[in-house]
Design a protein around this motif. Structure first.
Motif, PDB file in Angstrom:
ATOM      1  N   LYS A 194       0.843  -1.211   0.000  1.00 60.57           N
ATOM      2  CA  LYS A 194       0.000   0.000   0.000  1.00 60.57           C
ATOM      3  C   LYS A 194       0.870   1.249   0.000  1.00 60.57           C
ATOM      4  CE  LYS A 194      -2.252  -0.838   3.827  1.00 60.57           C
ATOM      5  NZ  LYS A 194      -3.185  -0.691   4.956  1.00 60.57           N
ATOM      6  N   ILE A 195       1.891   1.231   0.863  1.00 57.37           N
ATOM      7  CA  ILE A 195       2.781   2.396   0.987  1.00 57.37           C
ATOM      8  C   ILE A 195       3.531   2.615  -0.320  1.00 57.37           C
ATOM      9  CG2 ILE A 195       4.792   3.307   2.221  1.00 57.37           C
ATOM     10  CD1 ILE A 195       3.853   1.509   4.623  1.00 57.37           C
ATOM     11  N   LEU A 196       4.090   1.519  -0.823  1.00 59.12           N
ATOM     12  CA  LEU A 196       4.891   1.609  -2.042  1.00 59.12           C
ATOM     13  C   LEU A 196       4.042   2.083  -3.232  1.00 59.12           C
ATOM     14  CD1 LEU A 196       7.831   1.136  -2.658  1.00 59.12           C
ATOM     15  CD2 LEU A 196       7.339  -1.283  -3.011  1.00 59.12           C
ATOM     16  N   ALA A 197       2.852   1.526  -3.361  1.00 54.57           N
ATOM     17  CA  ALA A 197       1.972   1.918  -4.473  1.00 54.57           C
ATOM     18  C   ALA A 197       1.664   3.407  -4.402  1.00 54.57           C
ATOM     19  CB  ALA A 197       0.681   1.105  -4.418  1.00 54.57           C
ATOM     20  N   LYS A 198       1.385   3.894  -3.207  1.00 54.95           N
ATOM     21  CA  LYS A 198       1.036   5.309  -3.024  1.00 54.95           C
ATOM     22  C   LYS A 198       2.232   6.217  -3.328  1.00 54.95           C
ATOM     23  CE  LYS A 198      -0.816   8.442   0.460  1.00 54.95           C
ATOM     24  NZ  LYS A 198      -1.160   8.602   1.870  1.00 54.95           N
ATOM     25  N   GLU A 199       3.390   5.844  -2.802  1.00 53.06           N
ATOM     26  CA  GLU A 199       4.559   6.726  -2.951  1.00 53.06           C
ATOM     27  C   GLU A 199       5.158   6.685  -4.362  1.00 53.06           C
ATOM     28  OE1 GLU A 199       7.021   7.615   0.122  1.00 53.06           O
ATOM     29  OE2 GLU A 199       5.595   7.121   1.716  1.00 53.06           O
ATOM     30  N   LEU A 200       4.884   5.625  -5.088  1.00 51.34           N
ATOM     31  CA  LEU A 200       5.402   5.544  -6.471  1.00 51.34           C
ATOM     32  C   LEU A 200       4.550   6.365  -7.447  1.00 51.34           C
ATOM     33  CD1 LEU A 200       6.375   1.766  -6.780  1.00 51.34           C
ATOM     34  CD2 LEU A 200       7.927   3.712  -7.113  1.00 51.34           C
ATOM     35  N   GLU A 201       3.334   6.636  -7.078  1.00 51.76           N
ATOM     36  CA  GLU A 201       2.385   7.271  -8.004  1.00 51.76           C
ATOM     37  C   GLU A 201       2.925   8.547  -8.679  1.00 51.76           C
ATOM     38  OE1 GLU A 201      -1.307   8.734  -6.366  1.00 51.76           O
ATOM     39  OE2 GLU A 201      -2.395   8.000  -8.100  1.00 51.76           O
ATOM     40  N   PRO A 202       3.601   9.442  -7.909  1.00 48.50           N
ATOM     41  CA  PRO A 202       4.099  10.666  -8.561  1.00 48.50           C
ATOM     42  C   PRO A 202       5.067  10.410  -9.725  1.00 48.50           C
ATOM     43  CG  PRO A 202       4.193  10.874  -6.172  1.00 48.50           C
ATOM     44  CD  PRO A 202       3.855   9.444  -6.466  1.00 48.50           C
ATOM     45  N   TYR A 203       5.692   9.223  -9.759  1.00 47.07           N
ATOM     46  CA  TYR A 203       6.655   8.934 -10.839  1.00 47.07           C
ATOM     47  C   TYR A 203       5.960   8.358 -12.076  1.00 47.07           C
ATOM     48  CZ  TYR A 203       9.842   9.750  -7.039  1.00 47.07           C
ATOM     49  OH  TYR A 203      10.496  10.343  -5.988  1.00 47.07           O
ATOM     50  N   ARG A 204       4.645   8.271 -12.001  1.00 42.89           N
ATOM     51  CA  ARG A 204       3.820   7.814 -13.118  1.00 42.89           C
ATOM     52  C   ARG A 204       4.311   6.515 -13.768  1.00 42.89           C
ATOM     53  NH1 ARG A 204       2.569  13.562 -16.181  1.00 42.89           N
ATOM     54  NH2 ARG A 204       1.050  14.310 -14.673  1.00 42.89           N
ATOM     55  N   PRO A 205       4.361   5.454 -12.995  1.00 43.95           N
ATOM     56  CA  PRO A 205       4.753   4.165 -13.592  1.00 43.95           C
ATOM     57  C   PRO A 205       3.743   3.732 -14.660  1.00 43.95           C
ATOM     58  CG  PRO A 205       4.691   4.028 -11.178  1.00 43.95           C
ATOM     59  CD  PRO A 205       4.041   5.329 -11.563  1.00 43.95           C
ATOM     60  N   MET A 206       4.236   2.961 -15.618  1.00 48.87           N
ATOM     61  CA  MET A 206       3.355   2.376 -16.637  1.00 48.87           C
ATOM     62  C   MET A 206       2.401   1.380 -15.954  1.00 48.87           C
ATOM     63  SD  MET A 206       4.659   0.619 -20.170  1.00 48.87           S
ATOM     64  CE  MET A 206       5.754  -0.591 -19.401  1.00 48.87           C
ATOM     65  N   PHE A 207       2.946   0.653 -14.987  1.00 48.03           N
ATOM     66  CA  PHE A 207       2.131  -0.222 -14.141  1.00 48.03           C
ATOM     67  C   PHE A 207       2.961  -0.673 -12.952  1.00 48.03           C
ATOM     68  CE2 PHE A 207       3.809  -3.013 -17.621  1.00 48.03           C
ATOM     69  CZ  PHE A 207       4.592  -3.881 -16.876  1.00 48.03           C
ATOM     70  N   ILE A 208       2.258  -1.131 -11.909  1.00 49.42           N
ATOM     71  CA  ILE A 208       2.922  -1.916 -10.865  1.00 49.42           C
ATOM     72  C   ILE A 208       2.436  -3.346 -11.031  1.00 49.42           C
ATOM     73  CG2 ILE A 208       3.339  -0.019  -9.257  1.00 49.42           C
ATOM     74  CD1 ILE A 208       0.903  -0.968  -7.635  1.00 49.42           C
ATOM     75  N   GLU A 209       3.383  -4.282 -10.861  1.00 49.10           N
ATOM     76  CA  GLU A 209       3.097  -5.691 -11.190  1.00 49.10           C
ATOM     77  C   GLU A 209       3.151  -6.564  -9.943  1.00 49.10           C
ATOM     78  OE1 GLU A 209       5.209  -7.164 -14.613  1.00 49.10           O
ATOM     79  OE2 GLU A 209       5.702  -9.043 -13.594  1.00 49.10           O
ATOM     80  N   GLU A 210       2.254  -7.527  -9.869  1.00 49.82           N
ATOM     81  CA  GLU A 210       2.160  -8.438  -8.718  1.00 49.82           C
ATOM     82  C   GLU A 210       2.427  -7.701  -7.415  1.00 49.82           C
ATOM     83  OE1 GLU A 210       4.589 -12.020  -9.278  1.00 49.82           O
ATOM     84  OE2 GLU A 210       2.807 -13.101  -9.891  1.00 49.82           O
TER      85      GLU A 210
END
Ligand code: MG
Length: 382
Positions: A194-210
């Motif tokens: 949850k933390i990682l998904a939230k904090e990565l958002e500003p870097y606009r990943p193409m996707f997060i996987e598994e």
């Protein structure tokens, strides 16, 4: 025409190739393997061969039904990967029989090419900046990287910060439109995901996987509350029935079936169509060899919701034996502007270097993924 012979070749770095020969001399190639369990899948293919010898190779759906449903127990990585590789080889034969690329027999192409991405490290090796630059220099417009190394149920924010730093570095050199897939590899638990998904958002990943292991897919609902980044999963899921609940739940944005694990070419095409009905994209998983990649390209060719294809050219596992080494013509996969054009030859459209395959199969391999542990000695996901 009848199936006469099945031969298996365990070749480095970690693959298993299958050659099926018919009584009138046609041959088809498939890649039935689960990474790290090649011998187990080999045994499963051997066991399934009694359903195949003497049968018409063109009746692919019927043979699939017999292999999948005929044995009472079904599904899972071993049995479904064995069926997948056999099914690929049957399509290769069928395409050669009708002198057409496989996708022409599945409705025809709905695209001219498919964007591909290449792997960079992110765990070990962790130097993603140089690796990403090398991919950019090679013409790729997207990469995938591992997010982290071991991550305990509750772990440190230093590890979170280290992920953000690596992703920031790739974003900086890649620019705004560079595709960055970030693979949590099922090694992060819900709490930290949850933390990682939230904090990565500003870097606009193409996707997060598994973001979590597939057996914990119910956790995706909560993780999705913390991010607008597309969520991908599916490399460890098998058949239409395996994907059914995930698609119904509608949480994921991208499914990643593996054409060598999920049930083969036609099964993956069916899964893609199911996903399309839920407005979900597809990015087939493929860190495997040239036969698996060719099989993926045929599925992509006729699947409108496929948007990018994984491929293993130059992946770190492949040192010494790379994707193109087993082909007679290394130009089979034509990469241009970060995309690969569709195969044009009959069947899977690849010509295998059988002499080299036989030579290295005599050496074989014993590839296993590492077993990782957390600092307190507990087993961590790899
Ligand atoms: Mg993955």
């Amino acid at each position: 025409m009848k199936i006469k012979k099945l031969e298996l070749f365990k070749v480095p770095p970690r693959w298993l190739f299958l050659k099926i020969t018919t009584d009138d001399g046609l041959t088809g190639w498939g890649e039935p393997v689960i990474e790290g369990r090649a011998e187990t899948v080999r045994a499963a293919v051997d066991e399934l061969s009694s359903y195949l010898i003497g049968k018409d190779p063109l009746r692919i759906e019927d043979l699939w039904q017999v292999m999948y449903r005929g044995g009472f127990y079904r599904g899972g990585p071993i049995l479904t990967s064995a069926i997948s590789g056999i099914e690929q080889a049957l399509w290769d034969i069928k395409g050669k029989y009708y002198n057409a690329p496989v996708y022409e027999l599945l409705g025809g192409a709905c695209r001219d090419n498919i964007r591909v991405y290449n792997w960079i490290g992110g765990d070990r090796p962790s130097d993603v900046k140089a690796a990403a630059q090398a991919q950019i220099d090679a013409g790729f417009t997207a990469v995938k990287m591992n997010g982290t190394e071991e991550m305990h149920y509750i772990d440190s924010f230093s590890k979170i910060d280290a992920v953000l730093e690596r992703v920031a570095a790739v974003r900086e050199i890649g620019g705004k439109d560079f595709g960055i897939g970030i693979d949590f590899h099922g090694r992060v638990h819900k709490s930290m995901a949850k933390i990682l998904a939230k904090e990565l958002e500003p870097y606009r990943p193409m996707f997060i996987e598994e973001p979590v292991l597939p057996e914990n897919n119910e956790a995706l609902k909560e993780i999705a509350k913390y991010t607008s980044t597309p969520i991908a999963t599916g490399e460890r899921m098998y058949t239409r029935w395996g994907f059914k609940q995930l698609l119904q739940d509608g949480i994921v944005d991208i499914i990643q079936p593996d054409v060598s694990h999920a049930g083969g070419i036609l099964e993956t095409r069916k899964i893609a169509a199911m996903a399309e009905a839920y407005d979900i994209a597809m990015a087939p998983h493929c860190p495997l060899g040239p036969i698996a990649l060719a099989a993926c390209l045929h599925v992509d060719a006729c699947s409108p919701n496929a948007f990018i294809q994984e491929q293993s050219l130059g992946i770190h596992y492949n040192e010494g034996s790379d994707l193109l080494d087993y082909l007679l013509d290394a130009r089979t996969f034509k990469y241009e502007n970060g995309s690969v054009s569709l195969p044009t030859g009959p069947g899977l459209g690849i010509n295998m270097n059988e002499e080299k395959i036989r030579e290295v199969a005599a050496i074989g391999h014993d590839w296993k993924n590492p077993v990782w542990r957390n600092v307190d000695g507990t087993v961590a996901e790899w």
